[in-house]
Scaffold this active site. Sequence first.
Site, mmCIF file in Angstrom:
data_model
loop_
_atom_site.group_PDB
_atom_site.id
_atom_site.type_symbol
_atom_site.label_atom_id
_atom_site.label_comp_id
_atom_site.label_asym_id
_atom_site.label_seq_id
_atom_site.Cartn_x
_atom_site.Cartn_y
_atom_site.Cartn_z
ATOM 1 N N SER A 1 0.856 -1.185 0.000
ATOM 2 C CA SER A 1 0.000 0.000 0.000
ATOM 3 C C SER A 1 0.892 1.235 0.000
ATOM 4 O O SER A 1 2.115 1.123 0.090
ATOM 5 C CB SER A 1 -0.891 0.009 1.230
ATOM 6 O OG SER A 1 -0.095 0.294 2.363
ATOM 7 N N LYS A 2 0.246 2.398 -0.063
ATOM 8 C CA LYS A 2 0.989 3.667 -0.117
ATOM 9 C C LYS A 2 1.997 3.791 1.026
ATOM 10 O O LYS A 2 3.042 4.391 0.899
ATOM 11 C CB LYS A 2 0.009 4.834 -0.042
ATOM 12 C CG LYS A 2 -0.726 5.064 -1.327
ATOM 13 C CD LYS A 2 -0.708 6.557 -1.695
ATOM 14 C CE LYS A 2 -1.318 6.801 -3.052
ATOM 15 N NZ LYS A 2 -2.779 6.765 -3.044
ATOM 16 N N ARG A 3 1.613 3.201 2.149
ATOM 17 C CA ARG A 3 2.456 3.221 3.340
ATOM 18 C C ARG A 3 3.875 2.712 3.044
ATOM 19 O O ARG A 3 4.847 3.101 3.671
ATOM 20 C CB ARG A 3 1.782 2.293 4.352
ATOM 21 C CG ARG A 3 2.149 2.366 5.775
ATOM 22 C CD ARG A 3 1.070 1.664 6.607
ATOM 23 N NE ARG A 3 0.546 0.465 5.986
ATOM 24 C CZ ARG A 3 1.108 -0.736 6.060
ATOM 25 N NH1 ARG A 3 2.220 -0.889 6.712
ATOM 26 N NH2 ARG A 3 0.552 -1.782 5.478
ATOM 27 N N GLY B 1 5.612 3.245 0.482
ATOM 28 C CA GLY B 1 6.365 4.120 -0.415
ATOM 29 C C GLY B 1 5.671 4.222 -1.753
ATOM 30 O O GLY B 1 4.496 3.906 -1.884
#
Length: 473
Positions: free
Chosen positions: A242-244, A246
């Site tokens: 996920s965006k978490r 990077g």
Amino acid sequence: MQESVVTRFAPSPTGLLHIGGARTALFNYLFSRHYQGKFLLRIENTDLKRSTKEATNAIYEGLNWLGLTWDDEPVSQVSRKGRHLEVAELLISNDMAYKCFCTPEELKIMREKSISAGGFGGYNGKCRNVDASKHPPNLSPSIRLKTNNEGKTSIKDLIQGNVEVSNKEIDDMVLVRSDGTPTYMLAVAVDDHDMKITHVIRGDDHLTNTFRHIQIYQALGWKVPYFAHIPLIHGSDGKKLSKRHGALGIHNYKEDGILPQALNNYLLRLGWSHKNHEIINLKEAINWFELKNVGKSPSRFDMDKLNHLNAHYISSSKNDKLLELITPILNDFLGFNIPIEVKKKVLLAMDNLKVRAKTLNELAEDASIYAYNVPIRIEEKALTVLDQSTINMLNLTRNLLDRITDWTSEELEAAITSVVNENKVGFKEVAQPIRIAITGSLKSPSIHEVLANLGRDTSLERIDDFLRRYKTS
Ligand code: GLU
């Protein structure tokens, strides 16, 4: 393989092309090229609210940047609505589908009842056998498939092996919503059939949909394609990417100075292997790609590995190609267009620069030392290592450099070494002040190389300017 292979990449343009999608595209591309088949592109833009032109363009741009060229014109799924509806009507006339007049409230109650009785919340078939004469007038129905509720649906998945589900788990799915729009289930099955897709290669998050697609194929008497479900990509912590974790969008990697060859190589190795080869170019990948070598478990995304591969591809790229790639980055970074003399210097320095950079951005930053004009901006950190004795040492070296007539890397190295020897000091004590004066930083390729590439006039100009500014510090 008997028939000619046709694969497709079918992204929904609701977000940017991300690395999971790019890997799916890559595997489809490689598989079709390996078998000299076709690789088609279908834009699944039926969700009109969430699909955007920007995302569609990002898909084209991302695939082009990666070199994953598709055959034929891309298919726009929304433009095929008429065909999807035609197939739904055909299913009704063959008694394989029916009109459903259940209201959202009824469906909600039905779902809750099913779940509280231990079911999965599927449709209970209420309208399945209602005669057309009993259909309520003035109500828009949805169209549902008369799903085969008996036995099993199985997939001989080319990656996952045999996977099956009891048909009790598959309810009479909606093919056309009551607003007249075809569902994803129907659209994908019809499009894959009409586009003559032989191999559907996609993320394993679609595995449960596949059972439903197969039921649609069977209801229509169509040949079911081969399926290959690729395990998802996880983050370095083993959790779903996920965006978490990077950057996800392909354009982010491009902006960060990753080369497409490196990203392809990295994505290829993320879940696929050939012997113990790590560095694999696209041509080799086409030769070697087989679905049986795709792993069954999720792979973990590892930025360090990607950077490592990128460093490899940068160091093995041609110097003039690298100059072309970093010029816009350098121009942006410096705020002016680098003149031809600077380009020449960067080109001279490229052999040294390219073996040090992990990304094009790093390469551009390292190359920027050839573009500055005096006064050179000196980094804070660099200033802290300066004192009167290092300034004196720089003065001494500067006078020796001034006497060099043949401004080559060898002569410059010899001159610096002689200062080291004569003054019985470490190499760093002589090299570091020069480095600071001409680059403004504590890091650079070999200082004699930098001096040689910068040229005599620029080098001495920078040292003199530095000495003028820091003489009394
Ligand atoms: N449009 C779907 C997605 O982007 C893929 C559908 C498919 O590959 O069948 O997830």
